[in-house]
Motif scaffolding. Structure first.
Motif, PDB file in Angstrom:
ATOM      1  N   GLY A  32       0.846  -1.180   0.000  1.00  0.00           N
ATOM      2  CA  GLY A  32       0.000   0.000   0.000  1.00  0.00           C
ATOM      3  C   GLY A  32       0.884   1.233   0.000  1.00  0.00           C
ATOM      4  N   ALA A  33       0.607   2.176  -0.887  1.00  0.00           N
ATOM      5  CA  ALA A  33       1.423   3.392  -0.978  1.00  0.00           C
ATOM      6  C   ALA A  33       0.530   4.563  -1.343  1.00  0.00           C
ATOM      7  CB  ALA A  33       2.519   3.211  -2.032  1.00  0.00           C
ATOM      8  N   ASP A  34       0.386   5.500  -0.416  1.00  0.00           N
ATOM      9  CA  ASP A  34      -0.462   6.677  -0.654  1.00  0.00           C
ATOM     10  C   ASP A  34      -0.412   7.520   0.611  1.00  0.00           C
ATOM     11  OD1 ASP A  34      -2.600   8.431  -1.610  1.00  0.00           O
ATOM     12  OD2 ASP A  34      -3.169   6.763  -2.920  1.00  0.00           O
ATOM     13  N   LYS A  35      -1.367   8.431   0.759  1.00  0.00           N
ATOM     14  CA  LYS A  35      -1.505   9.127   2.030  1.00  0.00           C
ATOM     15  C   LYS A  35      -1.782   8.107   3.135  1.00  0.00           C
ATOM     16  CE  LYS A  35      -3.112  13.603   0.310  1.00  0.00           C
ATOM     17  NZ  LYS A  35      -4.194  14.617   0.331  1.00  0.00           N
ATOM     18  N   SER A  36      -1.328   8.409   4.331  1.00  0.00           N
ATOM     19  CA  SER A  36      -1.432   7.442   5.430  1.00  0.00           C
ATOM     20  C   SER A  36      -2.853   6.948   5.632  1.00  0.00           C
ATOM     21  CB  SER A  36      -0.907   8.062   6.729  1.00  0.00           C
ATOM     22  OG  SER A  36       0.483   8.253   6.658  1.00  0.00           O
ATOM     23  N   LYS A  37      -3.817   7.839   5.578  1.00  0.00           N
ATOM     24  CA  LYS A  37      -5.196   7.431   5.836  1.00  0.00           C
ATOM     25  C   LYS A  37      -5.676   6.419   4.798  1.00  0.00           C
ATOM     26  CE  LYS A  37      -9.855   9.091   6.825  1.00  0.00           C
ATOM     27  NZ  LYS A  37     -10.425   7.847   6.287  1.00  0.00           N
ATOM     28  N   ILE A  38      -5.346   6.665   3.528  1.00  0.00           N
ATOM     29  CA  ILE A  38      -5.767   5.744   2.480  1.00  0.00           C
ATOM     30  C   ILE A  38      -5.085   4.396   2.651  1.00  0.00           C
ATOM     31  CG2 ILE A  38      -5.656   5.297  -0.012  1.00  0.00           C
ATOM     32  CD1 ILE A  38      -6.080   8.289  -0.448  1.00  0.00           C
ATOM     33  N   VAL A  39      -3.784   4.414   2.931  1.00  0.00           N
ATOM     34  CA  VAL A  39      -3.055   3.164   3.138  1.00  0.00           C
ATOM     35  C   VAL A  39      -3.625   2.402   4.329  1.00  0.00           C
ATOM     36  CG1 VAL A  39      -0.822   2.175   3.799  1.00  0.00           C
ATOM     37  CG2 VAL A  39      -0.931   3.974   2.060  1.00  0.00           C
ATOM     38  N   ASN A  40      -3.827   3.100   5.438  1.00  0.00           N
ATOM     39  CA  ASN A  40      -4.347   2.443   6.637  1.00  0.00           C
ATOM     40  C   ASN A  40      -5.727   1.836   6.387  1.00  0.00           C
ATOM     41  OD1 ASN A  40      -2.046   3.191   8.039  1.00  0.00           O
ATOM     42  ND2 ASN A  40      -2.965   5.025   8.913  1.00  0.00           N
TER      43      ASN A  40
END
Length: 611
Positions: free
Chosen positions: A409-417
């Motif tokens: 997963g690689a993106d803004k933290s919220k999206i990844v989480n």
């Protein structure tokens, strides 16, 4: 003689030879060569009644019985013949030889069979009264009652007082939208239904009622889903002169007692995990510990790789790159099929992810190769864009073995989480996950503590409270509310069970000067604070004691206990996901006279413009 001497489902061998009087509903009628068998049902279960043609008047009534007739039976309890015993029923070893049969009320043909397992939820909610007759629903609601009673007994034994708080209060919108109630007496003014009794229970602490609880209705006008309803029931608890640890110990004892006494379940130990650790390992503040998969942090590894999806996320503000190792996921036999991997790629898009990169680990012993075969032991389109150091670190950190699959997963933290956290749960509870012991069937409770006080709302360009604006900061963090709100940790805590937040609470702010610092951090002006919370701020000046508490979602607890898919299955008369009651057709229009009395005029909605 009373109409009923026993419940149908409680007629057992202990009553052999006795004459009983039963009342209930016809669940099934069977005519076997002149002898009629009738299964009667009530809230406690079923019992078989035998109607013999020797009693002509009674037998004639039995011939006319249909499903859902409400009847009364008087008869003799006797053993069932050998070979007809039903071990699945409490009453399965006996039957009642009918002496008298009375139809208390006939029934029209029901719209569905109560044992039909394929009913749509629309059908069930439209005919909720009949749906509530089904054993599944009756067992759920009876468990709900037993849980509520255990809660009351436990809190009463610990000195708590059940005190009611108002349903009609002041609108203080800080979270979900309020349900508003217009005042007939005060033109243009509105009450709000409570989203929680938060302010009133704090006032009770200031008033000296140091141990309060309430099983109360709460209301939130928000978009619905499986674990939300516009009105729900809260087990609300507040105490004075207890520390955070004291409060957690007390309510943990309550939940442990409830599970043991209602289900015979020992919840065991409650591990404690900081919010930061939960997000780091699971991407969630309510992690399901039954699933054994965990995140591997790779952000620092990907800052200089050629794969822009990874390096872009690693270098962006609040970006994150993680790996999720799935043991056995790349095995040729028994691993995840390409179609399943592609389906997971579509699944994570629900949470804002743009896709799902992966590496199949076929042979970890085969290290870097030549330009035509970068890492011959790995299979992935992204490997060619990762340098050797990054790949080596990925394999080392994840602990990958032959046959494993690594998702990224690689993106803004919220999206990844959100995306990889949901993927973790989906894989863990899938058939593949169960076969490969990636999850377990167990009760796994957890305390999540040390929440941040605030989170920054990019759209509003201001901080908002993670729990609510009355949560106390950790000792020594008060000044950070002014200089660095993002560093401030609260005395908040959530109880989590199997991935569900069962309840949450905090130590409250009991000093007016600290409360003002929170309002300043939230950019709530003194005038606004006085308008919304003036009655609480005024009360805090009169020697408010240190206090704190917690609220549990009763509906969620019962949903977990029963394994129901929705809290609608543990509420007698719930609303749909569109906040409607299909049984009563609420909400509904009201007549013009009622609107005039409330000084309300309806506006015609503006038409939606095309495009």
């Amino acid at each position: 003689m009373a109409m009923r001497s026993h419940y149908c489902g409680l007629v057992t061998e202990a009553l052999l030879g006795e004459t009983v009087s039963l009342c209930g509903w016809v669940n099934r009628r069977r005519d076997h060569g002149g002898v009629i068998f009738v299964d009667i049902r009530d809230r406690e279960g079923y019992v078989q009644v035998v109607c013999d043609p020797d009693r002509a008047a009674m037998f004639q009534v039995a011939e006319g019985l249909r499903n859902e007739f409400c009847i009364q039976v008087r008869g003799l309890v006797r053993s069932r013949p050998t070979g007809t015993i039903n071990e699945n029923l409490k009453s399965g070893k006996v039957e009642v030889l009918c002496h008298e049969l009375t139809v208390l009320n006939p029934s029209v043909t029901p719209p569905f069979q109560l044992d039909d397992e394929s009913l749509s939820e629309t059908t069930r909610l439209t005919h909720r009264v009949l749906d509530l007759r089904r054993p599944y629903m009756q067992n759920n609601l009876m468990l709900r009652y037993r849980v509520a009673m255990e809660v009351r007994k436990y809190l009463d034994s610990h000195g708590f007082l059940d005190i009611e708080t108002p349903m009609l209060g002041k609108s203080t919108p800080e979270g979900a939208r309020d349900y508003l109630v217009p005042s007939r007496v005060h033109d243009g003014h509105f009450f709000a239904l409570p989203q929680s009794p938060q302010l009133f229970k704090q006032l009770l602490m200031i008033a000296g009622y140091d141990r309060y609880y309430q099983l109360t209705k709460c209301f939130r006008d928000e978009d619905l889903r499986a674990d939300r309803q516009p009105e729900f029931t809260q087990i609300d608890i507040e105490t004075s002169f207890l520390t955070e640890q004291d409060i957690r110990d007390l309510v943990q004892g309550m939940i442990t007692t409830v599970f043991k006494n209602t289900m015979g379940v020992d919840l065991g130990e409650f591990p404690v995990m900081a919010y930061s650790e939960a997000m780091h390992r699971y991407g969630s503040d309510k992690p399901d510990l039954r699933v054994k998969l965990e995140f591997t942090e790779l952000t620092d590894v990907m800052t200089d790789v050629d794969f822009k999806v990874f390096s872009g996320a690693a270098n962006m503000k609040d970006g994150r790159v993680v790996g999720l190792r799935v043991p056995g996921g790349a095995r040729e036999v028994g691993g995840l099929a390409r179609s399943e991997i592609d389906a997971y790629g579509e699944f994570v898009k629900i949470y804002g992810a743009k896709g799902l990169a992966y590496i199949k680990v076929n042979d970890v012993s085969k290290g870097p190769g030549d330009a035509s075969a970068r890492w011959p032991g790995l299979q992935s389109p992204v490997v060619k864009n990762l340098h050797d150091k990054a790949i080596t670190e990925v394999l080392a950190r994840t602990g990958a073995q032959n046959g494993d699959l690594i998702f990224f997963g690689a993106d803004k933290s919220k999206i990844v989480n959100d995306a990889i956290g949901a993927l973790r749960i989906k894989i863990g509870h899938s058939e593949f996950g169960k076969k490969n012991a990636l999850s377990e069937k167990a009760w796994r409770p957890l305390w999540v503590v040390d929440f941040p006080m605030f989170e920054f709302d990019e759209e509003a360009q201001r901080y908002t409270a993670v729990h609510h604006p009355f949560t106390a900061p950790k000792e020594g963090h008060e000044d950070w509310m002014v200089t660095a709100p993002e560093k401030c940790i609260s005395q908040g805590y959530d109880m989590v069970l199997n991935g569900w937040e069962m309840g949450g609470g905090s130590v409250r702010i009991h000093r007016a000067d600290v409360q003002q610092k929170v309002f300043d951090a939230l950019k709530i002006t003194p005038e606004e604070a006085q308008e919304k919370f003036g009655f609480l701020l005024d009360a805090l000046q009169y020697g408010a004691p240190p206090h704190g508490g917690l609220a549990f979602g009763l509906d969620r607890i019962i949903t977990l206990m029963t394994g129901a898919e929705s809290i609608r299955d543990v509420i007698a008369f719930p609303k749909t996901q569109r906040a409607q009651c299909l049984l009563t057709q609420a909400p509904s229009p009201v007549d013009e006279k009622q609107l005039r009395e409330l000084h309300i005029r309806l506006r015609t909605p503006e038409p939606v413009k095309a495009g």
